[in-house]
Design an enzyme around this catalytic site. Structure first.
Site, PDB file in Angstrom:
ATOM      1  N   ASP A  61       1.176   8.375 -16.891  1.00  0.00           N
ATOM      2  CA  ASP A  61       0.383   7.746 -15.842  1.00  0.00           C
ATOM      3  C   ASP A  61      -0.947   7.269 -16.422  1.00  0.00           C
ATOM      4  O   ASP A  61      -1.677   8.044 -17.037  1.00  0.00           O
ATOM      5  CB  ASP A  61       0.141   8.724 -14.688  1.00  0.00           C
ATOM      6  CG  ASP A  61      -0.259   8.000 -13.401  1.00  0.00           C
ATOM      7  OD1 ASP A  61      -0.024   6.776 -13.300  1.00  0.00           O
ATOM      8  OD2 ASP A  61      -0.804   8.666 -12.503  1.00  0.00           O
ATOM      9  N   HIS A 117     -11.208   2.640  -8.830  1.00  0.00           N
ATOM     10  CA  HIS A 117     -10.754   4.015  -8.601  1.00  0.00           C
ATOM     11  C   HIS A 117     -11.476   4.975  -9.558  1.00  0.00           C
ATOM     12  O   HIS A 117     -11.953   6.034  -9.148  1.00  0.00           O
ATOM     13  CB  HIS A 117      -9.240   4.117  -8.793  1.00  0.00           C
ATOM     14  CG  HIS A 117      -8.722   5.520  -8.743  1.00  0.00           C
ATOM     15  ND1 HIS A 117      -8.689   6.266  -7.585  1.00  0.00           N
ATOM     16  CD2 HIS A 117      -8.218   6.321  -9.714  1.00  0.00           C
ATOM     17  CE1 HIS A 117      -8.177   7.462  -7.844  1.00  0.00           C
ATOM     18  NE2 HIS A 117      -7.889   7.526  -9.124  1.00  0.00           N
ATOM     19  N   ARG A 121     -17.916  13.858 -11.239  1.00  0.00           N
ATOM     20  CA  ARG A 121     -19.048  13.875 -12.182  1.00  0.00           C
ATOM     21  C   ARG A 121     -20.118  12.907 -11.678  1.00  0.00           C
ATOM     22  O   ARG A 121     -20.226  11.786 -12.189  1.00  0.00           O
ATOM     23  CB  ARG A 121     -18.604  13.417 -13.587  1.00  0.00           C
ATOM     24  CG  ARG A 121     -17.573  14.290 -14.287  1.00  0.00           C
ATOM     25  CD  ARG A 121     -17.092  13.629 -15.571  1.00  0.00           C
ATOM     26  NE  ARG A 121     -16.556  12.287 -15.287  1.00  0.00           N
ATOM     27  CZ  ARG A 121     -15.312  12.054 -14.877  1.00  0.00           C
ATOM     28  NH1 ARG A 121     -14.470  13.042 -14.733  1.00  0.00           N
ATOM     29  NH2 ARG A 121     -14.923  10.826 -14.624  1.00  0.00           N
ATOM     30  N   GLU A 159      -1.635   8.684  -4.145  1.00  0.00           N
ATOM     31  CA  GLU A 159      -2.243   7.632  -4.961  1.00  0.00           C
ATOM     32  C   GLU A 159      -1.286   6.447  -4.969  1.00  0.00           C
ATOM     33  O   GLU A 159      -0.123   6.581  -5.384  1.00  0.00           O
ATOM     34  CB  GLU A 159      -2.515   8.117  -6.389  1.00  0.00           C
ATOM     35  CG  GLU A 159      -3.628   9.166  -6.445  1.00  0.00           C
ATOM     36  CD  GLU A 159      -4.099   9.492  -7.865  1.00  0.00           C
ATOM     37  OE1 GLU A 159      -3.314   9.281  -8.809  1.00  0.00           O
ATOM     38  OE2 GLU A 159      -5.245   9.960  -8.005  1.00  0.00           O
ATOM     39  N   GLU A 172       0.198   3.366  -6.475  1.00  0.00           N
ATOM     40  CA  GLU A 172       0.298   2.823  -7.823  1.00  0.00           C
ATOM     41  C   GLU A 172       1.546   1.944  -7.927  1.00  0.00           C
ATOM     42  O   GLU A 172       2.396   1.958  -7.048  1.00  0.00           O
ATOM     43  CB  GLU A 172       0.442   3.957  -8.865  1.00  0.00           C
ATOM     44  CG  GLU A 172      -0.621   5.039  -8.748  1.00  0.00           C
ATOM     45  CD  GLU A 172      -0.635   5.995  -9.938  1.00  0.00           C
ATOM     46  OE1 GLU A 172       0.028   5.707 -10.953  1.00  0.00           O
ATOM     47  OE2 GLU A 172      -1.316   7.038  -9.832  1.00  0.00           O
ATOM     48  N   ASP A 223       1.723   8.816  -6.692  1.00  0.00           N
ATOM     49  CA  ASP A 223       1.356   9.957  -7.529  1.00  0.00           C
ATOM     50  C   ASP A 223       0.633  10.977  -6.635  1.00  0.00           C
ATOM     51  O   ASP A 223      -0.592  11.025  -6.583  1.00  0.00           O
ATOM     52  CB  ASP A 223       0.450   9.484  -8.673  1.00  0.00           C
ATOM     53  CG  ASP A 223      -0.042  10.624  -9.535  1.00  0.00           C
ATOM     54  OD1 ASP A 223       0.623  11.678  -9.569  1.00  0.00           O
ATOM     55  OD2 ASP A 223      -1.103  10.451 -10.181  1.00  0.00           O
ATOM     56  N   ARG A 264      -5.985  17.695  -4.858  1.00  0.00           N
ATOM     57  CA  ARG A 264      -7.349  17.500  -5.376  1.00  0.00           C
ATOM     58  C   ARG A 264      -8.082  18.799  -5.665  1.00  0.00           C
ATOM     59  O   ARG A 264      -8.911  18.865  -6.585  1.00  0.00           O
ATOM     60  CB  ARG A 264      -8.166  16.671  -4.380  1.00  0.00           C
ATOM     61  CG  ARG A 264      -7.617  15.308  -4.090  1.00  0.00           C
ATOM     62  CD  ARG A 264      -7.539  14.447  -5.319  1.00  0.00           C
ATOM     63  NE  ARG A 264      -7.071  13.102  -4.983  1.00  0.00           N
ATOM     64  CZ  ARG A 264      -6.634  12.241  -5.900  1.00  0.00           C
ATOM     65  NH1 ARG A 264      -6.601  12.570  -7.189  1.00  0.00           N
ATOM     66  NH2 ARG A 264      -6.225  11.042  -5.541  1.00  0.00           N
ATOM     67  N   GLN A 283      -6.738  20.067  -8.829  1.00  0.00           N
ATOM     68  CA  GLN A 283      -7.153  19.150  -9.895  1.00  0.00           C
ATOM     69  C   GLN A 283      -8.593  19.412 -10.344  1.00  0.00           C
ATOM     70  O   GLN A 283      -8.892  19.443 -11.542  1.00  0.00           O
ATOM     71  CB  GLN A 283      -7.017  17.702  -9.395  1.00  0.00           C
ATOM     72  CG  GLN A 283      -7.315  16.629 -10.433  1.00  0.00           C
ATOM     73  CD  GLN A 283      -7.177  15.215  -9.857  1.00  0.00           C
ATOM     74  OE1 GLN A 283      -6.813  15.038  -8.683  1.00  0.00           O
ATOM     75  NE2 GLN A 283      -7.448  14.218 -10.672  1.00  0.00           N
ATOM     76  N   LYS A 295      -0.566  17.431 -10.276  1.00  0.00           N
ATOM     77  CA  LYS A 295       0.197  16.179 -10.252  1.00  0.00           C
ATOM     78  C   LYS A 295       1.684  16.394 -10.496  1.00  0.00           C
ATOM     79  O   LYS A 295       2.458  15.457 -10.295  1.00  0.00           O
ATOM     80  CB  LYS A 295      -0.322  15.247 -11.357  1.00  0.00           C
ATOM     81  CG  LYS A 295      -1.810  14.927 -11.294  1.00  0.00           C
ATOM     82  CD  LYS A 295      -2.078  13.774 -10.379  1.00  0.00           C
ATOM     83  CE  LYS A 295      -3.497  13.252 -10.584  1.00  0.00           C
ATOM     84  NZ  LYS A 295      -3.727  12.058  -9.733  1.00  0.00           N
ATOM     85  N   THR A 348       6.446  13.152  -7.583  1.00  0.00           N
ATOM     86  CA  THR A 348       6.055  11.748  -7.690  1.00  0.00           C
ATOM     87  C   THR A 348       7.176  10.966  -7.023  1.00  0.00           C
ATOM     88  O   THR A 348       8.341  11.265  -7.263  1.00  0.00           O
ATOM     89  CB  THR A 348       5.932  11.314  -9.168  1.00  0.00           C
ATOM     90  OG1 THR A 348       5.018  12.186  -9.830  1.00  0.00           O
ATOM     91  CG2 THR A 348       5.441   9.889  -9.304  1.00  0.00           C
ATOM     92  N   THR A 365      -4.018   4.687  -9.830  1.00  0.00           N
ATOM     93  CA  THR A 365      -4.361   4.296  -8.459  1.00  0.00           C
ATOM     94  C   THR A 365      -5.013   2.919  -8.463  1.00  0.00           C
ATOM     95  O   THR A 365      -6.009   2.712  -9.157  1.00  0.00           O
ATOM     96  CB  THR A 365      -5.329   5.324  -7.863  1.00  0.00           C
ATOM     97  OG1 THR A 365      -4.798   6.612  -8.088  1.00  0.00           O
ATOM     98  CG2 THR A 365      -5.543   5.101  -6.385  1.00  0.00           C
ATOM     99  N   GLU A 374     -10.976   8.750  -1.901  1.00  0.00           N
ATOM    100  CA  GLU A 374     -11.934   7.643  -1.879  1.00  0.00           C
ATOM    101  C   GLU A 374     -12.232   7.212  -0.448  1.00  0.00           C
ATOM    102  O   GLU A 374     -13.393   7.033  -0.081  1.00  0.00           O
ATOM    103  CB  GLU A 374     -11.378   6.448  -2.669  1.00  0.00           C
ATOM    104  CG  GLU A 374     -11.161   6.736  -4.143  1.00  0.00           C
ATOM    105  CD  GLU A 374     -10.410   5.596  -4.806  1.00  0.00           C
ATOM    106  OE1 GLU A 374     -10.984   4.515  -4.959  1.00  0.00           O
ATOM    107  OE2 GLU A 374      -9.236   5.787  -5.169  1.00  0.00           O
TER     108      GLU A 374
HETATM  109 CA    CA Z   1      -2.413   8.703 -10.793  1.00  0.00          CA
END
Ligand code: CA
Length: 442
Positions: A138, A145, A154, A210, A212, A244, A248, A251, A264, A268, A370, A384
């Protein structure tokens, strides 16, 4: 790059009436591939091509004796339980088969009499993952994104300094890839609540999707022999929709230093239909990059990629909650964007994946990452859209969502349209969240 040919002619009509309907995803200019059988049967799985609301059974077409030569070899390679043999043949064979099928399905074709019995209604079919996917990678090709999500993980350093130089990616997990209609258990795992001294363990509280595209690899490359960017698309069979699913909270706790892992790898979901690069040829677009951004290193740069490496595929994410289903409500649109906003192209993904010597194999799957566009209504994940869950969405039936709840179904759609070309689409990619497995003690 694939040039336009007679198979793209927007004036073509099929003797399958539903293929001529306005707004269909599966006009005769599309001809996407899947693997299918009749629903609930024990028939052999085999390749099929979508035409209107029908599937052309490729094993039956091979037996009908109406297609010959290189196209017949490709047809045979597409008649089995996975499309890997077709994918391995390369663009010449794919193109020969597309031309033969296009001619056979046109109004007035002499093949109609024999092929009429080779159709299966899509409503009577079930699909499986269309290839044996040896490896799944991926990528992370949307700068929007990467910036939106980076700001949450961050705040001081949203876009990492490598993003505009390297098509970032990680090696994912192929065993848990399922086809549209997939239902999966809410994942369970470790999370570190804000301010806590040690991690909690339990069902994911921040489950996300996500939006994609998936890229199926055609012919592979030998170990140690990179694919040059100018040849990269010769190694790409086609594109599908890809979800995907992402936990969170898991993650955020696990991703440093080696990237996503359990957040993840639990599921999928991909669409059953693979739209070939040749079908997408009318929807090419220049690769847009701000003038003051770094230019790609030479192995990621070619005139063809710059001039038409991007693809204008419209992408839509919708949510159907369990309550909305009971109410008979339509799914709620969450976002609408286009693949043309991606920072790195399919060709750049292939060139980068192989440049250190890695060998791709037929049927491998690459995710684009994404595909969020420049504005918030083009954001392709809840993290988001809801700013990390802080601004929940209100749905048309009054429910709200910060992240996905049990019983939620996420639906992706994709299509291409522009003046002077026939509209083509990807069908749907749909998946449903089931409650987490009960956690046993000890
Ligand atoms: Ca992804």
């Amino acid at each position: 790059m694939i040039r336009l040919n007679e198979t793209h002619d927007p004036a073509l009509r099929s003797w399958v009436p539903s293929a001529n309907a306005a707004g269909t995803d599966f006009a005769i200019q599309n001809l996407p591939f899947s693997v299918f059988r009749r629903q609930g049967s024990s028939e052999d799985w085999r390749g099929g091509v979508a035409i209107g609301d029908q599937i052309l059974d490729l094993a039956a077409v091979a037996a009908a004796g109406v297609i010959e030569g290189a196209a017949f070899d490709a047809l045979q390679a597409a008649s089995g339980a996975a499309l890997n043999p077709l994918m391995a043949l390369g663009p010449g064979a794919w193109s020969a088969l597309r031309l033969a099928l296009s001619r056979a399905l046109r109004e007035g074709s002499a093949a109609q009499a024999k092929l009429g019995t080779c159709l299966v209604p899509q409503s009577a079919a079930e699909h499986r993952v269309p290839a044996r996917i040896g490896d799944y990678t991926d990528f992370y090709t949307s700068v929007y994104h990467a910036t939106n999500i980076g700001r949450q993980f961050r705040p001081d350093n949203p876009l990492t300094p490598n993003f505009k130089w390297i098509p970032i990616g990680y090696h994912g997990r192929s065993s848990s890839i399922g086809v549209s209609g997939q239902q999966f258990l809410r994942p369970v795992g470790q999370a570190m609540p804000a301010g806590a001294a040690q991690p909690s363990f339990g069902p994911c509280k921040r489950l996300d999707y996500e939006l994609e595209l998936g890229v199926f690899v055609g012919p592979g490359n030998a170990l140690g022999e990179p694919v040059a960017i100018a040849q990269a698309e010769d190694h790409v069979f086609g594109l599908c929709l890809l979800n995907d699913w992402s936990a969170r909270d898991l993650q955020a706790w696990e991703y440093q230093p080696l990237g996503p892992f359990l957040a993840k790898n639990f599921a999928t979901t991909i669409s059953p239909w693979i739209v070939t690069l040749e079908a997408l040829a009318p929807f090419r677009a220049p690769l847009q990059r701000p003038a003051d951004d770094p230019q790609p290193l030479p192995y990621l740069e070619s005139a063809g990629n710059r001039e038409q490496g991007a693809l204008d595929v419209q992408l839509e994410a919708l949510l159907q909650t369990a309550r909305a289903s009971e109410q008979g409500a339509q799914p709620a649109r969450l976002s609408l964007t286009s693949y043309r906003h991606a920072y790195w192209t399919v060709a750049q993904m292939v060139a980068h994946h192989t440049v250190a010597g890695c060998n791709l194999q037929s049927g491998d799957l690459l995710g684009t990452g994404t595909l969020s566009g420049p504005t918030l209504d083009q954001a392709c994940a809840l993290i988001e859209l809801t700013v990390g869950g802080k601004q929940p969405l209100t749905l048309p039936n009054g429910e709200s969502r910060a992240f996905l709840e049990d019983g939620d179904t996420v639906i992706f759609r994709g299509w291409c349209e522009k003046p002077g070309a026939a509209r083509i689409g990807f069908g749907e990619c749909r998946g449903t969240v089931l409650p987490a497995r009960a956690i046993r003690g000890g």
